[in-house]
Structures are given as structure tokens and as C-alpha cells.
Design an enzyme around this catalytic site. Structure first.
Site, PDB file in Angstrom:
ATOM      1  CG  ASN A   1       0.180  -1.705   1.496  1.00 34.57           C
ATOM      2  OD1 ASN A   1       0.663  -1.659   0.371  1.00 34.57           O
ATOM      3  ND2 ASN A   1      -1.124  -1.640   1.713  1.00 34.57           N
TER       4      ASN A   1
ATOM      5  CG  HIS B   1      -2.074  -7.251   6.542  1.00 39.71           C
ATOM      6  ND1 HIS B   1      -1.466  -6.464   7.489  1.00 39.71           N
ATOM      7  CD2 HIS B   1      -2.579  -6.401   5.612  1.00 39.71           C
ATOM      8  CE1 HIS B   1      -1.614  -5.188   7.168  1.00 39.71           C
ATOM      9  NE2 HIS B   1      -2.274  -5.125   6.027  1.00 39.71           N
TER      10      HIS B   1
ATOM     11  CG  HIS C   1       2.189  -9.104  16.855  1.00 37.93           C
ATOM     12  ND1 HIS C   1       1.109  -8.417  16.333  1.00 37.93           N
ATOM     13  CD2 HIS C   1       3.141  -8.170  17.103  1.00 37.93           C
ATOM     14  CE1 HIS C   1       1.394  -7.127  16.295  1.00 37.93           C
ATOM     15  NE2 HIS C   1       2.625  -6.948  16.752  1.00 37.93           N
TER      16      HIS C   1
ATOM     17  CG  HIS D   1      -4.005  -6.099   1.081  1.00 39.61           C
ATOM     18  ND1 HIS D   1      -5.128  -5.441   1.544  1.00 39.61           N
ATOM     19  CD2 HIS D   1      -2.956  -5.580   1.782  1.00 39.61           C
ATOM     20  CE1 HIS D   1      -4.765  -4.562   2.478  1.00 39.61           C
ATOM     21  NE2 HIS D   1      -3.458  -4.628   2.635  1.00 39.61           N
TER      22      HIS D   1
ATOM     23  CG  HIS E   1      -0.667  -9.064  12.861  1.00 45.56           C
ATOM     24  ND1 HIS E   1      -0.921  -9.628  14.107  1.00 45.56           N
ATOM     25  CD2 HIS E   1      -0.513 -10.106  12.003  1.00 45.56           C
ATOM     26  CE1 HIS E   1      -0.901 -10.953  14.005  1.00 45.56           C
ATOM     27  NE2 HIS E   1      -0.650 -11.269  12.734  1.00 45.56           N
TER      28      HIS E   1
ATOM     29  CB  CYS F   1      -1.973  -6.369  17.547  1.00 47.13           C
ATOM     30  SG  CYS F   1      -2.039  -6.892  15.825  1.00 47.13           S
TER      31      CYS F   1
ATOM     32  CB  CYS G   1      -3.280  -9.957  18.074  1.00 49.92           C
ATOM     33  SG  CYS G   1      -1.568 -10.184  17.535  1.00 49.92           S
TER      34      CYS G   1
ATOM     35  CG  ASP H   1      -9.608  -5.069   3.527  1.00 47.66           C
ATOM     36  OD1 ASP H   1      -8.373  -5.079   3.672  1.00 47.66           O
ATOM     37  OD2 ASP H   1     -10.310  -4.040   3.730  1.00 47.66           O
TER      38      ASP H   1
END
Ligand code: DGP
Length: 115
Positions: A88, A101, A48, A103, A99, A6, A9, A32
Site C-alpha cells: 500500500n 513494506h 527507512h 505484505h 516505512h 517510525c 524502524c 503482521d
């Protein structure tokens, strides 16, 4: 894709470099690589969790800690006049890194409303 392969990770473990914005026991936040706003920060749980679909009673502390981090980062990044948070999830949600997240987008007045 499992924990060992990942991308996020690997970033959490420091195996892939990132520009860190915030870190605590539960959360890592970093810039990003393809920003779409003057401030574009990814807030990532150190566990994870694949996507928002995988948040459960057992791991939801990590999601809560992500949002605590978002509030702190918004202050430290000077996003006084507001920001957006997007996650998303899955194929229809156009998720590309599996994984969980969030934004954090800011530093401009957004003119497109999805909702
Ligand atoms: P999403 O498409 O919602 O799964 O978002 C994944 C985001 O991850 C995307 O905005 C680009 C970002 N990203 C992909 N690879 C890297 C990387 O190696 N480093 C950093 N900092 N961001 C990355």
C-alpha cells in the site's frame, strides 16, 4: 514522520518486539499484528524508505532484497501453492505505516481479485 519516530524502524532496532520470520543485512520480516490470512508476513527494508514512491536508483537494492526474501520465506512458510504480495502506498493506497513494506499473504485460496 522521520526515522526516530517510525514504528518499523523501532521494530528493526528491537525497541518494539516482533515475531521475526526472516532477517538478513538488508531485510527484516515479521508477523503482521493484524493478520488477514493464515500467513501474513511483513517484509521491511532495514533502510527507512517511506513508500514505493521513494524507491530510487540509490536505494532499490533494498527493494530487490525484499523480493529475494519473499521467495525464501514462501518456501520456509510452505506456501507451495502460491501467495500474494501487496504494498500500500500513500493516501490513495491506504498506507498506514510510512516505512516501505510488502505484505506476504498466503495459506488460503484468495477469491477476491483486485487485478
Ligand atoms: P499498511 O496499512 O499497508 O501500511 O500496513 C501496516 C501493517 O502493519 C498493518 O497490516 C498492521 C501492521 N502493524 C501495525 N503496527 C504493528 C506492530 O506494532 N507490530 C506488527 N507486527 N505489525 C504492525
Amino acid at each position: 514522520m522521520g526515522v526516530s519516530d517510525c514504528l518499523f524502524c523501532k521494530i528493526i532496532k528491537g525497541e518494539i518486539p516482533s515475531t521475526k520470520v526472516y532477517e538478513d543485512e538488508f531485510v527484516l520480516a515479521f508477523l503482521d499484528i493484524s493478520p488477514v490470512a493464515p500467513a501474513h508476513i511483513l517484509i521491511v527494508p532495514k533502510l527507512h524508505i517511506v513508500s514505493a514512491s521513494d524507491i530510487s536508483e540509490e536505494n532499490s537494492i533494498y527493494a530487490a532484497k525484499c523480493f529475494e526474501a519473499i521467495a525464501k520465506i514462501a518456501v520456509s512458510e510452505g506456501l507451495d501453492s502460491g501467495f500474494r504480495v501487496i504494498t500500500n502506498s500513500g493516501t490513495d493506497g491506504a498506507q498506514s505505516v510510512f516505512h516501505l513494506h510488502f505484505h506476504l499473504l498466503g495459506g488460503k485460496q484468495f477469491d477476491v481479485r483486485l487485478v
